[in-house]
Each structure stands twice: as C-alpha cells, then as structure tokens.
Design a protein around this motif. Structure first.
Motif, PDB file in Angstrom:
ATOM      1  N   SER A  39     -13.057   4.752 -10.026  1.00 32.40           N
ATOM      2  CA  SER A  39     -12.024   3.873  -9.079  1.00 32.40           C
ATOM      3  C   SER A  39     -12.707   2.742  -8.954  1.00 32.40           C
ATOM      4  N   ARG A  40     -14.699   3.135  -9.608  1.00 32.99           N
ATOM      5  CA  ARG A  40     -15.838   1.694  -9.314  1.00 32.99           C
ATOM      6  C   ARG A  40     -14.896   0.465 -10.936  1.00 32.99           C
ATOM      7  N   LEU A  41     -14.972   1.649 -11.734  1.00 31.45           N
ATOM      8  CA  LEU A  41     -15.049   1.802 -13.619  1.00 31.45           C
ATOM      9  C   LEU A  41     -13.709   0.140 -13.456  1.00 31.45           C
ATOM     10  N   LEU A  42     -12.566   0.764 -12.781  1.00 31.87           N
ATOM     11  CA  LEU A  42     -10.941   0.219 -13.015  1.00 31.87           C
ATOM     12  C   LEU A  42     -10.897  -0.189 -12.369  1.00 31.87           C
ATOM     13  N   SER A  43     -11.971  -0.971 -10.912  1.00 31.32           N
ATOM     14  CA  SER A  43     -12.481  -2.592 -10.357  1.00 31.32           C
ATOM     15  C   SER A  43     -12.501  -3.188 -11.263  1.00 31.32           C
ATOM     16  N   MET A  44     -13.890  -2.975 -11.775  1.00 31.51           N
ATOM     17  CA  MET A  44     -13.980  -3.900 -13.148  1.00 31.51           C
ATOM     18  C   MET A  44     -13.272  -4.460 -14.013  1.00 31.51           C
ATOM     19  N   TYR A  45     -12.562  -3.589 -14.217  1.00 31.32           N
ATOM     20  CA  TYR A  45     -11.262  -3.514 -15.367  1.00 31.32           C
ATOM     21  C   TYR A  45     -10.589  -4.535 -15.246  1.00 31.32           C
ATOM     22  N   VAL A  46     -10.050  -4.318 -13.619  1.00 34.31           N
ATOM     23  CA  VAL A  46      -9.196  -4.939 -12.854  1.00 34.31           C
ATOM     24  C   VAL A  46      -9.234  -6.319 -13.147  1.00 34.31           C
ATOM     25  N   ALA A  47     -10.537  -6.791 -12.177  1.00 37.06           N
ATOM     26  CA  ALA A  47     -11.014  -8.178 -12.335  1.00 37.06           C
ATOM     27  C   ALA A  47     -11.021  -9.218 -13.599  1.00 37.06           C
ATOM     28  N   ALA A  48     -11.729  -8.550 -14.751  1.00 38.87           N
ATOM     29  CA  ALA A  48     -11.655  -9.156 -15.972  1.00 38.87           C
ATOM     30  C   ALA A  48     -10.555  -9.033 -16.087  1.00 38.87           C
ATOM     31  N   SER A  49      -9.645  -8.007 -16.337  1.00 36.06           N
ATOM     32  CA  SER A  49      -8.301  -9.090 -16.413  1.00 36.06           C
ATOM     33  C   SER A  49      -7.448  -9.672 -15.965  1.00 36.06           C
ATOM     34  N   GLN A  50      -7.990  -9.847 -14.555  1.00 31.32           N
ATOM     35  CA  GLN A  50      -7.474 -10.755 -13.591  1.00 31.32           C
ATOM     36  C   GLN A  50      -8.152 -12.478 -14.347  1.00 31.32           C
ATOM     37  N   ARG A  51      -9.702 -12.031 -14.477  1.00 28.77           N
ATOM     38  CA  ARG A  51     -10.511 -13.337 -14.561  1.00 28.77           C
ATOM     39  C   ARG A  51      -9.839 -13.959 -16.538  1.00 28.77           C
ATOM     40  N   LEU A  52      -9.581 -12.769 -17.159  1.00 25.14           N
ATOM     41  CA  LEU A  52      -9.034 -13.084 -18.512  1.00 25.14           C
ATOM     42  C   LEU A  52      -7.163 -13.973 -18.880  1.00 25.14           C
TER      43      LEU A  52
END
Length: 317
Positions: free
Chosen positions: A59-72
């Motif tokens: 869940s922690r990893l996915l939260s980082m991935y989703v945030a990075a996707s939103q920034r991109l």
C-alpha cells in the motif's frame, strides 16, 4: 558463440518476507481483525500479520506510484496545454484459479480506500466479461471456460478504454458464481474512480503481434501497475481440491447452483472429481496461458503451502 545470461541478471529485485515487511515504515494499520476476516476467501489464510507484513508495504509503495503518476500527468498537461481530468490509476491482479486473487484484490481495495485523502477505489473482476454459457456451449467452449478464448475481449477492451478515456459512467457485467454464468441485464457502474483494480486469470495475457504493424491493444496495456500471485502446481491443486470440498458442503447445496449435483458426492468421489477438473481445465490453462505471463507483472507475490507470502519480487525501474 552462445551468450549466457547470469542468474543474478534479473529485471526484478527480490525480498524475503522479513525484508519486505520492514518497508512498511510508518504506514498505519487501518483494518481491524473483523474486517480482515470478511475480506478473506474461505480457503485463504489471511490474518492481521499477513496484512501488516505484506499488504501495508505494498500500500505504501502504491501510494508513491500513484502520486508520481499524478505528477507526471500534470507535467504532460502543462506540456500539451490541456485541461483534461486525471484518469484512474489501474492495478491488475493475475494468477491461477485458487491462488487467492480475490482476497488480494479486496485487501488492496480496502487499504487503498483508507489513505488519508480517502480516494475512491473500485474493483472489477474479468469473470463478468466471460461469454454467457449459451454462447460457450454453442461454440463448444464450456471445457475452455477461463481460457483466453472464452472472454468477450472486445467488450473488455472497450470498457478499459472508456475508463482510461475518463468516460463516465462505464458499465461492467456481473457474474454469478452460483449459477456459473453472466447475469443478463445487470451491471455495476464504474464512475471515474481514483483507482480501479482489475482482477482475473488472464489479465496479463498478450497475443501474437500483427504482421501489418497495426496497434493491437492488450488488457495489460491499460494497467499502471500489475501483481501476479504465484504458487507451485501441487500446492494450487491441493488448494483447489480443498475449496471444492468446502463448496460441496456450502454453496453447492443451493438448488440454484450450477454445481448442485456435486453436493451429493461422497468424499472420495468429490476429491476425484475436483482433481479431474483441475488437471483437465485449470492446470492446462495455468500452464498454457497464465504462468507464461508471470514475468510481465510489476510485482510477484509468491505463496508457500500455508497460503502465506514468503517472497516478493519487484520489477526494477
């Protein structure tokens, strides 16, 4: 001269259970034992420790991935000068029959929906996109149910394309495990969630590329992240037989059940029937279609014979 690939050269970074659990950091536990019990399928072993050691770090990893996707997305939006709305982050969950895909998908949905910003997280299974039994029987595909050819792939691709295009709402067909068929004229509506989890046997499947070079979309083309749940063939067979025996005493007793006839089998007959179905259909599908897609996943969760995940492999970026 033949070139050799050294075993340590892998697109994945592997973690033991203890190493992966340490990556939870300060991710809070947001589920209680009663909620975990509801999320667990009947034959799975899922407890608070498994959630804490495996799913909270994920869940922690996915939260980082989703945030990075939103920034991109915002960077691309600025580059293109567009005002498009952010489209859902799609997570695929794949693996064999009886491996525990449904439990994993439900746990992820529950954890992701309880992030501090409380995102909307929807879950769809590809069972609803199977052709109805009437079609499968007409095409002599009932013994191939769950194989790639038994799915209405154009409809599934249309659904995922609509989700990624931000269309609202999108409809997904409903499948009944009691009647073992798609329910006519019933759907669930998916209305622009922040995260969509897509769970199914063959969601990482590809096909033969066309000779003319035209684009051919695959289901996995729409995924932002994918998980494959793995276990050995003999363990999967045992879990399938155990589940079959449990269903014989529960769901199969429902007169509406497609498998009602199996509720009257003796223990020995039930074991023999379950093993026959496993070897004739599910093992064949696993070996031909599902297992070959394992290395297409971003994350591989490997289970031991006790239904506990003891190794995690994360694809390198």
């Amino acid at each position: 001269m033949e070139q050799r690939i050294e075993p340590e050269v892998s697109p994945y970074r592997s973690f033991s259970r203890a190493e992966w659990a340490a990556l939870r950091a300060d991710t809070p536990m947001t589920l209680n034992p009663e909620e975990v019990a509801v999320l667990r399928s009947m034959h799975d072993r899922l407890d608070m420790e498994e959630v804490e050691h495996i799913y909270l770090p994920l869940s922690r990893l996915l939260s980082m991935y989703v945030a990075a996707s939103q920034r991109l997305f915002r960077v691309q939006q600025s580059f293109l000068g567009t005002e498009d709305s952010k489209v859902p982050y799609i997570i695929g969950v794949a693996g064999s029959v009886a491996v525990g895909k449904s439990t994993t998908a439900r746990v992820l949905q529950a954890l992701l929906a309880r992030w501090p910003n409380t995102p909307k997280v929807d879950l769809v299974t590809t069972d609803g996109f199977l052709y109805p039994n009437a079609v499968l029987e007409r095409e002599a595909l009932m013994e191939r149910k769950g194989f790639p050819e038994s799915y209405d792939l154009p409809e599934l691709l249309r659904f995922l394309s609509g989700i990624k295009a931000g269309r609202r709402p999108m409809r997904a067909p409903i499948y009944s495990h009691i009647v073992y068929d798609v329910v006519p004229n019933e759907w669930i509506e998916i209305d622009r969630p922040d995260i969509l989890i897509v769970e199914g046997l063959n969601v990482l499947q590809t096909g033969r590329p066309p000779k003319d070079g035209k684009a051919v979309p695959f289901v996995s083309d729409f995924f932002d992240f994918s998980v494959y749940i793995d276990a050995t063939d003999d363990v999967l067979e045992r879990w399938y037989v155990e589940r079959f025996l449990a269903l014989r005493l529960t769901a199969f007793r429902d007169p509406m059940s497609y498998f009602h006839r199996y509720s009257r089998l003796s223990d020995d007959e039930a074991v023999a029937t379950a093993k026959s179905i496993w070897n004739r259909i599910n093992l064949l599908n696993l070996q031909e279609n599902i297992l070959p897609t394992r290395l297409r996943a971003d994350l591989i969760l490997t289970k031991n014979a006790q239904h506990l995940i003891d190794e995690v492999a994360l694809r390198r970026l």
